[in-house]
Design an enzyme around this catalytic site. Structure first.
Site, PDB file in Angstrom:
ATOM      1  N   GLU A  77      -2.455  -8.982   2.876  1.00 18.14           N
ATOM      2  CA  GLU A  77      -2.814  -9.487   4.210  1.00 18.14           C
ATOM      3  C   GLU A  77      -4.306  -9.380   4.493  1.00 18.14           C
ATOM      4  O   GLU A  77      -4.801  -9.944   5.467  1.00 18.14           O
ATOM      5  CB  GLU A  77      -2.004  -8.764   5.289  1.00 18.14           C
ATOM      6  CG  GLU A  77      -2.472  -7.373   5.664  1.00 18.14           C
ATOM      7  CD  GLU A  77      -2.108  -6.275   4.670  1.00 18.14           C
ATOM      8  OE1 GLU A  77      -2.378  -5.100   4.993  1.00 18.14           O
ATOM      9  OE2 GLU A  77      -1.536  -6.586   3.593  1.00 18.14           O
ATOM     10  N   HIS A  99      -3.727  -4.772  -0.477  1.00 22.42           N
ATOM     11  CA  HIS A  99      -3.329  -5.373   0.798  1.00 22.42           C
ATOM     12  C   HIS A  99      -3.415  -6.891   0.706  1.00 22.42           C
ATOM     13  O   HIS A  99      -4.497  -7.466   0.862  1.00 22.42           O
ATOM     14  CB  HIS A  99      -4.255  -4.889   1.916  1.00 22.42           C
ATOM     15  CG  HIS A  99      -4.045  -3.473   2.321  1.00 22.42           C
ATOM     16  ND1 HIS A  99      -3.129  -3.099   3.278  1.00 22.42           N
ATOM     17  CD2 HIS A  99      -4.630  -2.331   1.875  1.00 22.42           C
ATOM     18  CE1 HIS A  99      -3.155  -1.784   3.423  1.00 22.42           C
ATOM     19  NE2 HIS A  99      -4.057  -1.298   2.578  1.00 22.42           N
ATOM     20  N   CYS A 102       0.850  -1.202   0.000  1.00 27.08           N
ATOM     21  CA  CYS A 102       0.000   0.000   0.000  1.00 27.08           C
ATOM     22  C   CYS A 102       0.886   1.252   0.000  1.00 27.08           C
ATOM     23  O   CYS A 102       1.612   1.487  -0.955  1.00 27.08           O
ATOM     24  CB  CYS A 102      -0.996  -0.042   1.162  1.00 27.08           C
ATOM     25  SG  CYS A 102      -2.345   1.151   0.982  1.00 27.08           S
TER      26      CYS A 102
END
Length: 202
Positions: free
Chosen positions: A184, A182, A80
């Protein structure tokens, strides 16, 4: 035992990234210590917020020079805002210098769609990368951003997405990788990308 360093520079989305890597079985250290970056097998640079504030944090802590040095000899992943900081310069709020690890600049997305871009979008792969090993095109990942990395060299762009215009979604320049989205927060698909990155450090 080796470890991955997750860089703490006070603009973090640190723990979700750290937790994801530990879930995948990788040893990690959340750190702002330049010596620990030097000893790490790989580095992850997360981040949320504004480019100039983050760049200033890297400068005042001495981490900017350390990251530039370590990127020449071990894998690094920016996520990001961390990806945006890999570029030479940013234009958010005011022009300022980035890490200069990926040629190009970070600019506001020119689109008729609403900004910030928040949500799930699919990926295309204009250039191959080990980051996406085992993953087909048109997979969906999670984005939150209003700015994008405009690469000077199209060969560094390893993924794009469409948001009313073609937007850089991921980059690679040598051992330096970046994802605007992202991983994650992108479920099993994102975990596969993180596992692929972690595998490059062994």
């Amino acid at each position: 035992m080796g470890y991955l360093a997750v860089v703490d520079y006070n603009v973090g989305n640190l723990m979700s990234v750290n937790n994801a890597m530990q879930y995948l079985g990788f040893a990690t250290k959340v750190t702002s210590d330049k010596r620990e970056l030097e000893l790490a097998d790989g580095i992850i640079l997360p981040g949320v917020g504004a480019f100039p504030d983050a760049a200033e944090q890297l400068r005042v802590t001495g981490l900017m020079d350390a990251l530039r040095q370590e990127s020449r000899r071990k894998p690094m992943l920016g996520i990001c805002l961390g990806m945006q900081l890999l570029f030479e310069r940013g234009t958010e709020v005011r022009p300022c210098e980035g890490l200069g690890l990926v040629p190009g600049s970070v600019e506001r997305i020119e689109t008729a769609y609403k900004l910030p871009h928040i949500g799930w979008n699919s990926l295309r792969y204009p250039n191959p990368s080990p980051l996406f090993d085992g993953l087909p095109e048109e997979i969906y990942v999670y984005f939150v951003h209003s700015f994008w990395g405009k690469a000077s060299n199209p060969e560094t762009v390893i993924a794009t997405t469409d948001y009313g215009t073609t937007v850089t979604a991921a980059v690679q320049n040598g051992l330096v990788f970046g994802t605007q989205f992202h991983p994650e927060k992108s479920g099993d698909i994102g975990l596969t990308m993180l596992k692929n990155f972690g595998g490059l450090t062994k």
